[in-house]
Motif scaffolding. Structure first.
Motif, short mmCIF file in Angstrom:
data_model
loop_
_atom_site.label_atom_id
_atom_site.label_comp_id
_atom_site.label_asym_id
_atom_site.label_seq_id
_atom_site.Cartn_x
_atom_site.Cartn_y
_atom_site.Cartn_z
N GLY A 1 0.82 -1.20 0.00
CA GLY A 1 0.00 0.00 0.00
C GLY A 1 0.86 1.25 0.00
N TYR A 2 0.58 2.14 0.96
CA TYR A 2 1.29 3.41 1.06
C TYR A 2 1.67 3.66 2.51
N THR A 3 2.63 4.55 2.71
CA THR A 3 2.99 5.00 4.05
C THR A 3 3.10 6.51 4.02
N ALA A 4 2.44 7.16 4.98
CA ALA A 4 2.56 8.60 5.18
C ALA A 4 3.46 8.78 6.41
N THR A 5 4.63 9.42 6.20
CA THR A 5 5.59 9.58 7.28
C THR A 5 5.79 11.05 7.61
N PHE A 6 5.59 11.37 8.87
CA PHE A 6 5.81 12.72 9.38
C PHE A 6 7.09 12.70 10.19
N ASP A 7 7.95 13.67 9.96
CA ASP A 7 9.20 13.79 10.72
C ASP A 7 9.18 15.16 11.37
N ARG A 8 9.06 15.18 12.69
CA ARG A 8 8.95 16.46 13.41
C ARG A 8 10.01 16.55 14.50
N TYR A 9 10.31 17.78 14.88
CA TYR A 9 11.20 18.05 16.00
C TYR A 9 10.45 18.91 16.99
N PHE A 10 10.35 18.44 18.24
CA PHE A 10 9.72 19.20 19.31
C PHE A 10 10.82 19.61 20.28
N GLU A 11 10.80 20.85 20.69
CA GLU A 11 11.82 21.37 21.61
C GLU A 11 11.47 21.04 23.06
N HIS A 12 11.15 19.78 23.29
CA HIS A 12 10.76 19.30 24.61
C HIS A 12 11.31 17.90 24.80
N SER A 13 11.44 17.47 26.04
CA SER A 13 12.04 16.18 26.35
C SER A 13 11.17 15.02 25.83
N PRO A 14 11.81 13.89 25.54
CA PRO A 14 11.04 12.71 25.14
C PRO A 14 9.98 12.33 26.17
N ASP A 15 10.28 12.52 27.46
CA ASP A 15 9.31 12.19 28.50
C ASP A 15 8.03 13.03 28.36
N ARG A 16 8.20 14.33 28.10
CA ARG A 16 7.01 15.19 27.94
C ARG A 16 6.21 14.81 26.70
N VAL A 17 6.90 14.47 25.61
CA VAL A 17 6.21 14.07 24.39
C VAL A 17 5.50 12.73 24.62
N TRP A 18 6.17 11.79 25.29
CA TRP A 18 5.58 10.49 25.58
C TRP A 18 4.29 10.63 26.37
N THR B 1 13.18 16.47 21.07
CA THR B 1 12.79 15.13 20.67
C THR B 1 12.46 15.09 19.19
N ARG B 2 13.01 14.11 18.50
CA ARG B 2 12.64 13.84 17.12
C ARG B 2 11.45 12.89 17.18
N VAL B 3 10.36 13.27 16.53
CA VAL B 3 9.15 12.45 16.50
C VAL B 3 8.94 12.00 15.06
N LYS B 4 8.97 10.69 14.88
CA LYS B 4 8.66 10.12 13.57
C LYS B 4 7.33 9.41 13.71
N MET B 5 6.35 9.87 12.98
CA MET B 5 5.02 9.26 13.03
C MET B 5 4.71 8.75 11.64
N ALA B 6 4.31 7.49 11.55
CA ALA B 6 3.99 6.90 10.25
C ALA B 6 2.61 6.27 10.31
N GLU B 7 1.84 6.51 9.26
CA GLU B 7 0.55 5.84 9.09
C GLU B 7 0.69 4.95 7.87
N THR B 8 0.50 3.65 8.09
CA THR B 8 0.55 2.68 7.01
C THR B 8 -0.87 2.52 6.46
N LEU B 9 -0.99 2.69 5.16
CA LEU B 9 -2.30 2.73 4.50
C LEU B 9 -2.39 1.60 3.47
#
Length: 161
Positions: free
Chosen positions: A11-28, A98-106
């Protein structure tokens, strides 16, 4: 910047690559603490955290959809079923943030796909706004990004007619 959309054998994959200026713990915490989840995605709820856990999505009218967790590594990876699709968040420390990689597999592209992908784009924007301590207008942001994603899928040869 839009997600990167790639075609793959299933199928397809939509991949978002973001950087948040906050700790991984806060993002989690945004991904797993219901008080924080509800701020960026109303109706989504962590029911049981962990490898055998699940989330639920309130579909309205008393109906809830169970979203089994398919991959879990505390503080680093959270993945779960999203209907026929699959969503995966991966967090990694990057400098002070924190680098946040979010992927939606379609597996299939439907007329709903650009709406869904635009929704995830805005959800990530809202997460960042929450972490940064300011607001964001969900519907106007979605209306801004939905046509971009529709054009992106159409440019890949997808016909929504």
């Amino acid at each position: 910047m839009t997600a990167e959309i790639t075609k793959n054998p299933t199928g397809y994959t939509a991949t978002f690559d973001r950087y948040f200026e906050h700790s991984p713990d806060r993002v989690w915490q945004l991904l797993t603490d219901n008080h924080k989840i509800h701020r960026w995605f109303s109706g989504l709820q962590m029911e049981e955290e962990g490898e055998s856990g699940h989330l639920t999505l309130d579909m309205g009218h008393g109906k809830k959809k169970e979203l089994p967790i398919t991959e879990y590594k505390k503080g680093e990876v959270l993945a779960y079923e999203w209907g026929e699709d699959h969503v995966r968040f991966e967090l990694s420390p990057d400098g002070q943030g924190t680098r946040v990689k979010m992927a939606e597999t379609l597996p299939d592209i439907t007329s709903e796909t650009p709406k869904d992908v635009a929704g995830w784009h805005v959800a990530l924007d809202i997460m960042e706004a929450i972490l940064d301590g300011h607001g964001i207008e969900r519907s106007s942001e979605w209306e801004r990004w939905y046509p971009e994603y529709k054009r992106l899928f159409e440019s890949m040869g997808v016909d929504f007619a």
